[in-house]
Design a protein around this motif. Structure first.
Motif, PDB file in Angstrom:
ATOM      1  N   ALA A 661      -0.209  12.097  -7.449  1.00 32.92           N
ATOM      2  CA  ALA A 661       0.800  11.047  -7.274  1.00 32.92           C
ATOM      3  C   ALA A 661       1.204  10.448  -8.612  1.00 32.92           C
ATOM      4  O   ALA A 661       2.380  10.115  -8.838  1.00 32.92           O
ATOM      5  CB  ALA A 661       0.252   9.960  -6.348  1.00 32.92           C
ATOM      6  N   GLN A 679       4.496  11.659  -3.526  1.00 33.78           N
ATOM      7  CA  GLN A 679       3.754  10.400  -3.456  1.00 33.78           C
ATOM      8  C   GLN A 679       3.424  10.008  -2.016  1.00 33.78           C
ATOM      9  O   GLN A 679       2.313   9.540  -1.727  1.00 33.78           O
ATOM     10  CB  GLN A 679       4.559   9.303  -4.151  1.00 33.78           C
ATOM     11  CG  GLN A 679       4.668   9.515  -5.661  1.00 33.78           C
ATOM     12  CD  GLN A 679       5.601   8.521  -6.330  1.00 33.78           C
ATOM     13  OE1 GLN A 679       6.404   7.868  -5.657  1.00 33.78           O
ATOM     14  NE2 GLN A 679       5.504   8.412  -7.651  1.00 33.78           N
ATOM     15  N   VAL A 680       4.374  10.188  -1.109  1.00 32.95           N
ATOM     16  CA  VAL A 680       4.102   9.878   0.297  1.00 32.95           C
ATOM     17  C   VAL A 680       3.031  10.817   0.849  1.00 32.95           C
ATOM     18  O   VAL A 680       2.136  10.408   1.597  1.00 32.95           O
ATOM     19  CB  VAL A 680       5.396   9.961   1.128  1.00 32.95           C
ATOM     20  CG1 VAL A 680       5.084   9.869   2.620  1.00 32.95           C
ATOM     21  CG2 VAL A 680       6.357   8.858   0.722  1.00 32.95           C
ATOM     22  N   LEU A 683      -0.240   9.559  -0.254  1.00 34.15           N
ATOM     23  CA  LEU A 683      -0.679   8.409   0.532  1.00 34.15           C
ATOM     24  C   LEU A 683      -1.230   8.851   1.884  1.00 34.15           C
ATOM     25  O   LEU A 683      -2.302   8.398   2.316  1.00 34.15           O
ATOM     26  CB  LEU A 683       0.490   7.441   0.724  1.00 34.15           C
ATOM     27  CG  LEU A 683       0.206   6.194   1.576  1.00 34.15           C
ATOM     28  CD1 LEU A 683      -0.898   5.355   0.946  1.00 34.15           C
ATOM     29  CD2 LEU A 683       1.473   5.364   1.751  1.00 34.15           C
ATOM     30  N   TYR A 712      -4.771   3.266  -1.597  1.00 36.09           N
ATOM     31  CA  TYR A 712      -3.528   3.022  -0.855  1.00 36.09           C
ATOM     32  C   TYR A 712      -2.593   2.137  -1.668  1.00 36.09           C
ATOM     33  O   TYR A 712      -1.378   2.400  -1.766  1.00 36.09           O
ATOM     34  CB  TYR A 712      -3.817   2.331   0.480  1.00 36.09           C
ATOM     35  CG  TYR A 712      -4.739   3.078   1.415  1.00 36.09           C
ATOM     36  CD1 TYR A 712      -4.921   4.455   1.315  1.00 36.09           C
ATOM     37  CD2 TYR A 712      -5.438   2.396   2.409  1.00 36.09           C
ATOM     38  CE1 TYR A 712      -5.769   5.124   2.183  1.00 36.09           C
ATOM     39  CE2 TYR A 712      -6.284   3.058   3.277  1.00 36.09           C
ATOM     40  CZ  TYR A 712      -6.454   4.422   3.155  1.00 36.09           C
ATOM     41  OH  TYR A 712      -7.292   5.069   4.006  1.00 36.09           O
ATOM     42  N   VAL A 715      -1.071   4.059  -4.798  1.00 42.06           N
ATOM     43  CA  VAL A 715      -0.028   5.026  -4.449  1.00 42.06           C
ATOM     44  C   VAL A 715       1.213   4.298  -3.933  1.00 42.06           C
ATOM     45  O   VAL A 715       2.352   4.692  -4.235  1.00 42.06           O
ATOM     46  CB  VAL A 715      -0.551   6.029  -3.404  1.00 42.06           C
ATOM     47  CG1 VAL A 715       0.564   6.978  -2.965  1.00 42.06           C
ATOM     48  CG2 VAL A 715      -1.722   6.823  -3.971  1.00 42.06           C
ATOM     49  N   THR A 716       1.011   3.225  -3.172  1.00 39.76           N
ATOM     50  CA  THR A 716       2.156   2.454  -2.678  1.00 39.76           C
ATOM     51  C   THR A 716       2.935   1.841  -3.832  1.00 39.76           C
ATOM     52  O   THR A 716       4.179   1.813  -3.823  1.00 39.76           O
ATOM     53  CB  THR A 716       1.673   1.352  -1.719  1.00 39.76           C
ATOM     54  OG1 THR A 716       0.951   1.955  -0.638  1.00 39.76           O
ATOM     55  CG2 THR A 716       2.837   0.564  -1.160  1.00 39.76           C
TER      56      THR A 716
END
Length: 767
Positions: A661, A679-680, A683, A712, A715-716
């Protein structure tokens, strides 16, 4: 075109902002409602306490400047008493009042002690006084202020060892055991049951403690005492010039046990002269056996004995060890710095500590300081507990009387017990002394180490002493497996070895208190196989019964730092039969086997703890409460969870997920869909990895949970930065673009480093 996109973005952003505001408000409102519902009951009393004037408990301490190093008493009292005050205030204070604490130091000066007590008595908000030791200094205080102490009727929980000083003061108690009610009966019973025929006494002349002990022994034994000698004091020590004549008299009268109360600094010389004179009677010391120089006590051919109330040989206070578990050892060290003005330095009696020396929190001297501090803390807790049953609108005068009434009724010896954080407490209703029956410790000839004597005693409700045997036994843990954090159980295999000595001792007298109970048979899930029956054998020691035991046991895991946690695995034992009580005496810890096959765990330490428990009964007809005390033993192994599997299954995959990510930021923005997809996916992969792990039933979040929450979040944040970078409102601002890029490239690694440091500190118990 760009202006229209900007307007649409703004409208969408405003709508999105409204949605987020609504969601955040809903979450906060729900959380506040849940928290408020759960904490409402807890908040009532602290709020009420804040509206009432505070009450004061005065604590009397005595700093010493005559020892080579600070003994740590005052530091321990201050630390534990302050902690007790904070706990009491967190629970609503005393009768709705906040509790204040005043620590008054007399520096071992009688005039200062008198002034401190008068200061406490003059405070109209005083609800209790705790402390004041030294028989001579206490007598001076009561001679000067006794009338005021009685008139004010403030509950006074002292540390006075001679109960004649407090006999005429109904509001004065002592946390020390009574010489008349505890020490003397135990000594008399021990002498008679052990077969001694000619006891003698040798003590200090014209000192209150020694005189009271001698008078008491003569009273309970009468003509049984064959000699009574009082030694003059010279330079704060017994005058050794008088020893030869005394020893000659003891030899002529063939004394078989000597009660020695001449002070710890003189015991060694007296015992040395006993040996030189050719007599070696048993010697019952009023101080510690360890006060006798090592070479003298090991060379003596008779038994050395002492009475103790704590710091038992090779046994730890189980409650204290539970509190110390998982905390930095240095937080429990109270022994202080060098006192350069102490007379011992000028006389050459003191020795410098090595510069690299570290103090062991479980050393005898440090445990002595902890024991004193915890007693004072329990006294504060006792005052609060006694006041808890008073009416909420009670006045100070009536509250004082209510506390005194509770101490002589609810917490009267044989009827009720205050379970302190560290010890159990009750008081004799007549003498108002703590009902704390001492333990008998002996150093047998040739042993080299002290241990509990074979005969111990416990006090019953009718003031009689109940004989309790000492079980000399050891548990050698060989294997631990199938540890279940959710069921809170583990399987164990071990060997139990115990002395028989013709007393019909066997494993049938022992109940494994934390063995899992089979709900179908109501029996403990253990299997016992005898290997040696105590008879003469070529393979096993004579007089030793040896058993192989396997079973399933309960434990109480603390999972805040899972999977980098350290847990206590214990085998708890207690008497199975009410008519066969006992206390455990294990071998020295350095002689016990440390090899344990623990599947998934690494053994770090072990100890044996003891605790006092009791059976509480109430006669349904007469409504008379009573308690029957007994002792429990805990063989404890401290083990650290092995984390190799967790690193391979969790940490390494999670690092790869976050790395993928993270590097996606370096993909050109023209491939925005690819960036966000990576990236999603990262996650979702982190979430899937978390859900694939076995669920841990913990009351709070574990360290593993917090690691995933950080992943979490990280990455968010990356996704949010990627989205912001293509925002038309941002693309026109190169500086903002650069700031977002720097935030992604620099901030994420910095946050990861901070999280790594946090995990390391949390796994070490540093918070």
């Amino acid at each position: 075109m760009r202006g229209r996109l900007r307007d649409e973005w703004r409208r969408g952003g405003m709508a999105l902002k409204s949605i987020w505001q609504w969601a955040a408000a809903t979450i906060l409102a729900t959380g506040a409602a849940l928290f408020g519902a759960s904490s409402h009951a807890l908040a009532i009393e602290p709020a009420e306490a804040a509206t009432k004037p505070p009450l004061t408990v005065n604590v009397f301490v005595s700093t010493r400047n005559d020892t080579c190093y600070d003994r740590g008493d005052v530091a321990a009292i201050t630390r534990f008493a302050t902690g007790a005050r904070d706990r009491i205030n967190a629970q609503g204070g005393i009768a709705g009042h906040k509790l204040d604490l005043r620590i008054l130091d007399d520096y071992r000066d009688a005039n200062r002690a008198i002034a401190n007590v008068r200061e406490a008595l003059a405070n109209p908000d005083s609800i209790g006084m705790v402390g004041l030791s030294s028989s001579d200094r206490s007598k001076a205080v009561f001679d000067a202020t006794g009338k005021e102490i009685k008139q004010k009727n403030i509950p006074f929980l002292s540390a006075i060892s001679v109960n004649s000083i407090i006999a005429d003061y109904p509001n004065v108690f002592t946390m020390r055991a009574s010489q008349d009610d505890e020490r003397l009966p135990v000594l008399a019973q021990f002498v008679r049951r052990s077969g001694f025929q000619r006891p003698a006494f040798v003590g200090q002349r014209d000192t209150l403690f020694s005189t009271s002990l001698a008078d008491g022994l003569n009273r309970v034994m009468g003509a049984y005492i064959v000699a009574d000698h009082r030694v003059a004091m010279k330079d704060n020590k017994a005058d050794a010039a008088e020893f030869p004549a005394i020893i000659e008299d003891l030899k002529a009268k063939n004394a078989d046990i000597v009660f020695l109360a001449i002070g710890g600094g003189s015991n060694g010389e007296f015992i040395k002269q006993l040996k030189a004179a050719g007599i070696t009677p048993a010697v019952m010391l009023t101080g510690r056996i360890n006060s006798v120089p090592k070479d003298i006590r090991q060379d003596y051919n008779g038994s050395l004995l002492e009475l103790v109330w704590d710091r038992l040989p090779d046994l730890m206070n189980a409650r204290l060890m539970n509190l110390m578990a998982g905390q930095p050892p240095e937080d429990w060290v109270f022994l202080g710095d060098k006192i350069s003005t102490a007379p011992g330095w000028a006389k050459g009696e003191c020795e410098e500590r090595p510069a690299s020396a570290t103090v062991d929190p479980t050393s005898d001297d440090n445990l002595r300081a902890i024991g004193i501090g915890t007693q004072y803390a329990d006294m504060l807790g006792l005052i609060a507990a006694a006041a808890r049953t008073a009416p909420r609108d009670v006045g100070i005068k009536d509250l004082r009387a209510h506390i005194i009434g509770q101490l002589t009724s609810t917490y009267a010896g044989g009827r009720g017990v205050f379970q302190g954080q560290f010890e159990n407490w009750s008081f004799d209703a007549k003498s108002r002394t703590a009902t704390r029956t001492p333990f008998l410790v002996q150093l047998a000839p040739g042993m080299g180490r002290t241990q509990l004597a074979p005969l111990q005693f416990a006090r019953l409700k009718n003031e009689n002493l109940r004989a309790i045997g000492t079980q000399y036994l050891d548990i050698d843990l060989t294997r631990v497996f199938s540890v279940d954090d959710n069921a809170k159980t583990f399987h164990a295999e071990f060997y139990l070895a115990m002395r028989d000595d013709g007393q019909e001792n066997s494993i049938d007298l022992i109940e494994f208190a934390n063995a899992v109970i089979n709900p179908q048979t109501n029996d403990r899930q253990i299997t016992v196989r005898m290997l040696a029956n105590g008879e003469k054998s070529e393979a096993y020691p004579d007089g030793m019964k040896i058993y192989h035991v396997s079973g399933r046991f309960l434990f109480q895991p603390k999972l805040e730092t899972f999977p980098f946690d350290t847990q206590r695995f214990a085998i708890n034992i207690r008497p199975k039969r009410g008519d066969k009580p006992f206390i455990v005496q294990p071998p020295p810890v350095e002689m016990r086997d440390t090899a344990v096959d623990a599947d998934g765990w690494e053994p770090k330490d072990q100890y044996v703890g003891y605790d006092e428990d009791f059976v509480t009964t109430i006669d349904a007809k007469t409504h008379q409460p009573s308690i029957v005390p007994f002792y429990k033993g805990s063989f404890v192994w401290i083990m650290e969870r092995e984390t190799t599997d967790y690193f391979l299954r969790v940490v390494v995959p999670l690092l790869f997920i976050m790395a993928v990510a993270y590097v996606s930021i370096f993909i050109p923005l023209s491939h925005f869909e690819a960036i966000v997809t990576i990236q999603v996916t990262a996650l979702l992969s982190a979430v899937a990895l978390y859900l694939s792990l076995p669920a841990i039933d913990s009351d709070g979040t574990t360290l593993s949970d917090r690691i995933f929450l950080f992943a979490y979040l990280a990455v968010t944040v990356m996704i949010a930065i990627s989205v912001l970078r293509i925002n038309p409102f941002i693309t026109d601002r190169p500086k903002v673009q650069m700031a977002l890029t720097v935030a992604h490239v620099v901030l994420i690694p910095v946050l990861a480093l901070i999280m790594a440091i946090y995990v390391q500190r949390a796994s070490m118990g540093l918070g």
